[in-house]
Design an enzyme around this catalytic site. Structure first.
Site, mmCIF file in Angstrom:
data_model
loop_
_atom_site.group_PDB
_atom_site.id
_atom_site.type_symbol
_atom_site.label_atom_id
_atom_site.label_comp_id
_atom_site.label_asym_id
_atom_site.label_seq_id
_atom_site.Cartn_x
_atom_site.Cartn_y
_atom_site.Cartn_z
ATOM 1 N N LYS A 13 0.824 -1.216 0.000
ATOM 2 C CA LYS A 13 0.000 0.000 0.000
ATOM 3 C C LYS A 13 0.859 1.266 0.000
ATOM 4 O O LYS A 13 0.588 2.215 -0.736
ATOM 5 C CB LYS A 13 -0.933 0.005 1.213
ATOM 6 C CG LYS A 13 -1.904 -1.160 1.247
ATOM 7 C CD LYS A 13 -2.912 -1.023 2.389
ATOM 8 C CE LYS A 13 -2.267 -1.032 3.758
ATOM 9 N NZ LYS A 13 -1.580 -2.319 4.052
ATOM 10 N N ARG A 88 -9.304 0.844 9.340
ATOM 11 C CA ARG A 88 -8.878 -0.526 9.615
ATOM 12 C C ARG A 88 -10.000 -1.354 10.232
ATOM 13 O O ARG A 88 -9.859 -2.556 10.385
ATOM 14 C CB ARG A 88 -7.679 -0.523 10.560
ATOM 15 C CG ARG A 88 -6.378 -0.156 9.866
ATOM 16 C CD ARG A 88 -5.209 -0.327 10.801
ATOM 17 N NE ARG A 88 -3.937 -0.102 10.113
ATOM 18 C CZ ARG A 88 -2.751 -0.152 10.709
ATOM 19 N NH1 ARG A 88 -2.676 -0.437 11.995
ATOM 20 N NH2 ARG A 88 -1.657 0.068 10.034
ATOM 21 N N ARG A 123 11.841 -5.745 4.465
ATOM 22 C CA ARG A 123 11.457 -4.329 4.489
ATOM 23 C C ARG A 123 12.366 -3.516 5.407
ATOM 24 O O ARG A 123 12.738 -3.964 6.485
ATOM 25 C CB ARG A 123 10.000 -4.175 4.929
ATOM 26 C CG ARG A 123 9.486 -2.753 4.741
ATOM 27 C CD ARG A 123 7.993 -2.716 4.581
ATOM 28 N NE ARG A 123 7.283 -2.879 5.845
ATOM 29 C CZ ARG A 123 5.980 -2.683 5.979
ATOM 30 N NH1 ARG A 123 5.244 -2.336 4.937
ATOM 31 N NH2 ARG A 123 5.395 -2.874 7.147
ATOM 32 N N ARG A 156 11.720 -2.218 11.443
ATOM 33 C CA ARG A 156 10.763 -1.828 12.477
ATOM 34 C C ARG A 156 10.376 -3.034 13.317
ATOM 35 O O ARG A 156 10.355 -4.156 12.837
ATOM 36 C CB ARG A 156 9.504 -1.234 11.842
ATOM 37 C CG ARG A 156 9.709 0.145 11.277
ATOM 38 C CD ARG A 156 8.482 0.709 10.572
ATOM 39 N NE ARG A 156 7.278 -0.090 10.697
ATOM 40 C CZ ARG A 156 6.307 -0.093 9.776
ATOM 41 N NH1 ARG A 156 6.434 0.604 8.679
ATOM 42 N NH2 ARG A 156 5.228 -0.789 9.960
ATOM 43 N N ARG A 167 -0.021 -9.141 13.365
ATOM 44 C CA ARG A 167 -0.621 -8.110 12.511
ATOM 45 C C ARG A 167 -1.535 -8.725 11.455
ATOM 46 O O ARG A 167 -2.611 -8.196 11.153
ATOM 47 C CB ARG A 167 0.469 -7.271 11.842
ATOM 48 C CG ARG A 167 1.280 -6.441 12.829
ATOM 49 C CD ARG A 167 2.438 -5.756 12.135
ATOM 50 N NE ARG A 167 1.973 -4.712 11.238
ATOM 51 C CZ ARG A 167 2.672 -4.256 10.204
ATOM 52 N NH1 ARG A 167 3.843 -4.790 9.907
ATOM 53 N NH2 ARG A 167 2.185 -3.284 9.454
#
Length: 212
Positions: A13, A88, A123, A156, A167
């Site tokens: 996204k 969300r 990432r 992160r 998640r």
């Protein structure tokens, strides 16, 4: 042009939002970046959100909506915006409607959980400006150095394996129902996101050109 990007964490996204932002000159309102900035600055909303973010859970609706509502009032968002990371939950989606926010199109980027886990392991995020990279799909010019500001690229906490699983579970339980919510309103377009970044971008632009 008021858009929402849906998809599991790591579906791409943020990357696609950057491409849309450049092509159509509308800002990407990333809830994650806004909240992380608040955490970094130690603001009240940042401190409140930190515990949820560290655990891989969802930040409470009242915190999210307050942050987004404030950001929408900025001058650069008056001609349109991209919502990345919000809504969300169904409650957040209903709150946006009650605020009078008329969304033009919702792009749902579909990627399997297995692909998501593979993607997130590579990432990296700039600790200074929040720019996103990937060791395979979107590498920086210099390893572990941000192209934009020269900051250090880090992993992160919410991209660590156990947090990723939490998640994804939260996404399937709380966010996936939004697909039907916006489909019933005739605003949802499903985008297959398992292939290359370029192919996903091409399909998104086709959907947006049809809207115009």
């Amino acid at each position: 042009m008021k858009l929402i990007l849906l998809g599991a964490p790591g579906a791409g996204k943020g990357t696609q939002a950057e491409f849309i932002e450049k092509k159509y000159d509308i800002p990407s309102l990333s809830t994650g970046n806004i909240l992380r900035e608040a955490v970094k600055n130690g603001t009240p909303v940042g401190l409140k959100a930190k515990a949820y973010m560290d655990a891989g859970g969802l930040v409470p609706d009242d915190v999210i909506i307050g942050v987004i509502k404030e950001r929408m009032q900025a001058p650069d968002a008056q001609k349109g915006f991209i919502l990345d990371g919000v809504p969300r939950t169904l409650a957040q989606a209903e709150a946006l409607e009650s605020m009078g926010v008329d969304i033009d199109l919702v792009l749902d980027i579909e990627v399997s959980d297995e692909n998501i886990i593979e993607r997130l392991s590579g990432r990296r995020v700039c600790e200074k400006c929040g720019a996103s990279y990937h060791t395979v799909f979107k590498p920086s010019q210099k390893p572990e150095v941000c192209d934009r500001c020269g900051g250090r690229l880090i992993i992160r906490k919410d991209d660590e394996p156990e947090t990723i699983k939490a998640r994804l579970a939260a996404y399937h339980e709380q966010t996936e129902p939004l697909i039907d919510f916006y489909k019933q309103r005739g605003k949802l377009v499903e985008i297959e996101g398992s292939y290359s970044v370029e192919k996903t971008t091409e399909r998104i632009f086709q959907a947006l050109e049809a809207l115009r």
